[in-house]
Design a protein around this motif. Structure first.
Motif, mmCIF file in Angstrom:
data_model
loop_
_atom_site.group_PDB
_atom_site.id
_atom_site.type_symbol
_atom_site.label_atom_id
_atom_site.label_comp_id
_atom_site.label_asym_id
_atom_site.label_seq_id
_atom_site.Cartn_x
_atom_site.Cartn_y
_atom_site.Cartn_z
ATOM 1 N N PHE A 138 34.955 166.726 45.879
ATOM 2 C CA PHE A 138 34.659 165.312 45.661
ATOM 3 C C PHE A 138 33.457 165.238 44.731
ATOM 4 C CE2 PHE A 138 37.407 165.203 49.172
ATOM 5 C CZ PHE A 138 37.849 163.901 49.384
ATOM 6 N N LEU A 139 33.667 164.648 43.545
ATOM 7 C CA LEU A 139 32.633 164.607 42.520
ATOM 8 C C LEU A 139 32.175 163.186 42.248
ATOM 9 C CD1 LEU A 139 34.162 167.106 39.935
ATOM 10 C CD2 LEU A 139 32.606 167.602 41.839
ATOM 11 N N ALA A 140 30.870 163.039 42.102
ATOM 12 C CA ALA A 140 30.275 161.748 41.773
ATOM 13 C C ALA A 140 30.058 161.662 40.267
ATOM 14 C CB ALA A 140 28.951 161.572 42.504
ATOM 15 N N ASP A 141 30.720 160.697 39.651
ATOM 16 C CA ASP A 141 30.486 160.351 38.246
ATOM 17 C C ASP A 141 29.574 159.133 38.289
ATOM 18 O OD1 ASP A 141 30.641 160.011 35.497
ATOM 19 O OD2 ASP A 141 32.694 159.243 35.524
ATOM 20 N N ASP A 142 28.340 159.348 38.767
ATOM 21 C CA ASP A 142 27.472 158.230 39.130
ATOM 22 C C ASP A 142 27.081 157.313 37.974
ATOM 23 O OD1 ASP A 142 25.793 160.189 38.088
ATOM 24 O OD2 ASP A 142 24.383 160.146 39.768
ATOM 25 N N THR A 143 27.088 157.810 36.770
ATOM 26 C CA THR A 143 26.786 156.947 35.617
ATOM 27 C C THR A 143 28.062 156.471 34.925
ATOM 28 O OG1 THR A 143 26.683 158.775 34.036
ATOM 29 C CG2 THR A 143 24.617 158.189 35.194
ATOM 30 N N GLY A 144 29.204 157.016 35.332
ATOM 31 C CA GLY A 144 30.473 156.685 34.690
ATOM 32 C C GLY A 144 30.657 157.380 33.347
ATOM 33 N N ALA A 145 29.778 158.321 33.020
ATOM 34 C CA ALA A 145 29.827 158.983 31.712
ATOM 35 C C ALA A 145 31.132 159.754 31.496
ATOM 36 C CB ALA A 145 28.632 159.920 31.548
ATOM 37 N N PHE A 146 31.584 160.491 32.511
ATOM 38 C CA PHE A 146 32.828 161.243 32.358
ATOM 39 C C PHE A 146 34.005 160.286 32.184
ATOM 40 C CE2 PHE A 146 36.704 163.240 33.860
ATOM 41 C CZ PHE A 146 36.703 164.414 33.135
ATOM 42 N N THR A 147 34.065 159.286 33.019
ATOM 43 C CA THR A 147 35.162 158.315 32.989
ATOM 44 C C THR A 147 35.213 157.592 31.646
ATOM 45 O OG1 THR A 147 35.087 158.083 35.382
ATOM 46 C CG2 THR A 147 36.085 156.277 34.146
ATOM 47 N N LYS A 148 34.060 157.192 31.122
ATOM 48 C CA LYS A 148 34.014 156.528 29.817
ATOM 49 C C LYS A 148 34.448 157.479 28.701
ATOM 50 C CE LYS A 148 30.454 153.349 31.294
ATOM 51 N NZ LYS A 148 29.001 153.223 31.475
ATOM 52 N N ALA A 149 33.962 158.727 28.754
ATOM 53 C CA ALA A 149 34.341 159.714 27.734
ATOM 54 C C ALA A 149 35.840 160.009 27.777
ATOM 55 C CB ALA A 149 33.542 160.999 27.921
ATOM 56 N N ALA A 150 36.420 159.909 28.975
ATOM 57 C CA ALA A 150 37.860 160.132 29.121
ATOM 58 C C ALA A 150 38.662 158.931 28.642
ATOM 59 C CB ALA A 150 38.196 160.435 30.588
ATOM 60 N N GLY A 151 37.983 157.810 28.375
ATOM 61 C CA GLY A 151 38.668 156.599 27.930
ATOM 62 C C GLY A 151 39.442 155.920 29.039
ATOM 63 N N LEU A 152 39.020 156.135 30.286
ATOM 64 C CA LEU A 152 39.761 155.612 31.431
ATOM 65 C C LEU A 152 38.931 154.686 32.312
ATOM 66 C CD1 LEU A 152 41.680 158.893 32.260
ATOM 67 C CD2 LEU A 152 42.677 156.756 31.417
ATOM 68 N N GLY B 114 31.406 145.638 41.311
ATOM 69 C CA GLY B 114 30.042 145.541 40.812
ATOM 70 C C GLY B 114 29.723 146.231 39.506
ATOM 71 N N ASN B 115 30.627 147.053 38.984
ATOM 72 C CA ASN B 115 30.344 147.724 37.715
ATOM 73 C C ASN B 115 31.637 148.259 37.100
ATOM 74 O OD1 ASN B 115 30.876 149.866 39.447
ATOM 75 N ND2 ASN B 115 28.957 150.928 39.086
ATOM 76 N N THR B 116 31.484 149.038 36.052
ATOM 77 C CA THR B 116 32.630 149.674 35.409
ATOM 78 C C THR B 116 33.106 150.807 36.305
ATOM 79 O OG1 THR B 116 31.789 149.103 33.237
ATOM 80 C CG2 THR B 116 33.390 150.883 33.333
ATOM 81 N N ARG B 117 34.409 150.912 36.476
ATOM 82 C CA ARG B 117 34.995 151.945 37.336
ATOM 83 C C ARG B 117 36.099 152.684 36.607
ATOM 84 N NH1 ARG B 117 33.167 152.120 42.808
ATOM 85 N NH2 ARG B 117 31.474 150.609 42.863
ATOM 86 N N SER B 118 36.642 153.680 37.286
ATOM 87 C CA SER B 118 37.714 154.494 36.728
ATOM 88 C C SER B 118 39.070 153.887 37.026
ATOM 89 C CB SER B 118 37.666 155.904 37.349
ATOM 90 O OG SER B 118 38.769 156.672 36.924
ATOM 91 N N GLN B 119 39.954 153.962 36.058
ATOM 92 C CA GLN B 119 41.355 153.682 36.341
ATOM 93 C C GLN B 119 41.827 154.759 37.306
ATOM 94 O OE1 GLN B 119 43.771 153.394 32.795
ATOM 95 N NE2 GLN B 119 42.187 152.284 31.701
ATOM 96 N N ARG B 120 42.903 154.492 38.019
ATOM 97 C CA ARG B 120 43.461 155.495 38.924
ATOM 98 C C ARG B 120 44.389 156.398 38.098
ATOM 99 N NH1 ARG B 120 43.181 155.131 43.953
ATOM 100 N NH2 ARG B 120 43.064 152.855 43.953
ATOM 101 N N TYR B 121 44.080 157.692 38.079
ATOM 102 C CA TYR B 121 44.879 158.625 37.297
ATOM 103 C C TYR B 121 44.852 160.014 37.932
ATOM 104 C CZ TYR B 121 40.525 160.619 35.467
ATOM 105 O OH TYR B 121 39.303 161.241 35.360
ATOM 106 N N VAL B 122 45.777 160.837 37.523
ATOM 107 C CA VAL B 122 45.793 162.257 37.883
ATOM 108 C C VAL B 122 46.109 163.024 36.610
ATOM 109 C CG1 VAL B 122 46.872 164.084 39.248
ATOM 110 C CG2 VAL B 122 46.570 161.804 40.244
ATOM 111 N N ALA B 123 45.246 163.961 36.281
ATOM 112 C CA ALA B 123 45.470 164.825 35.118
ATOM 113 C C ALA B 123 45.706 166.250 35.599
ATOM 114 C CB ALA B 123 44.264 164.788 34.185
#
Length: 170
Positions: A106-120, A129-138
């Motif tokens: 279980f990983l915390a992308d606490d700033t959303g940097a990974f999710t934003k870089a992934a374009g998701l 309350g903020n920007t979140r990740s789309q639901r996906y599986v890679a």
């Protein structure tokens, strides 16, 4: 199986693309990021979720915990659950879900940097309350996305359901 659609465009993270590099995520230490998904060799899954403890995510993730051994039998060495939450939250969620399998992280992308870089990422400020990740599986092998499954809407758990991804790995 016909409900599963592998994405081939529309986001940066897609079939054939590389995992975003140079972004460390937090697993066990809330002060220090220690996991870089682009540095993991072999075949593994990245399961992106909008938020720990949300009802859809709390029904989605247990399937990956329950099927970890079956996934391993299909060559998946690890499953990385990535949530745009702090590490205290992701660790409490892991405990609440009773996940003790050492191959499910279980990983915390606490700033959303990974999710934003992934374009998701998407704007979930109205509910979460903020920007979140789309639901996906890679499905990733040696830093290259082999398959990716993305839900049309964040609350949905259909194409990314563990049973469906497991079947697609056959």
């Amino acid at each position: 199986m016909d409900k599963i659609k592998a994405a081939t465009g529309g986001s940066k993270l897609k079939q054939g693309s590389k995992v975003p590099s140079g972004i460390a995520l937090k697993e066990d230490d809330p002060h220090k990021p220690t996991v870089q998904l682009d540095q993991i060799g072999g075949k593994f899954l990245i399961v992106g979720v909008p938020g720990a403890f949300t009802p859809p995510c709390s029904s989605h993730v247990p399937g990956y915990v329950e099927h970890a051994d079956q996934l391993a039998a299909k060559g998946i060495k690890s499953v990385y659950i990535v949530a745009v939450n702090d590490a205290f939250t992701t660790q409490a969620w892991k405990e609440k879900l009773g996940s003790s399998n050492p191959n499910v992280h279980f990983l915390a992308d606490d700033t959303g940097a990974f999710t934003k870089a992934a374009g998701l990422s998407f704007d979930a400020s109205g509910l979460l309350g903020n920007t979140r990740s789309q639901r996906y599986v890679a499905v990733v092998e040696n830093n290259t996305v082999q398959q990716i499954f993305i839900e049309d809407e964040a609350p949905n758990v259909t194409v990314t359901k563990a049973d469906n991804v497991l079947q697609a790995l056959s």
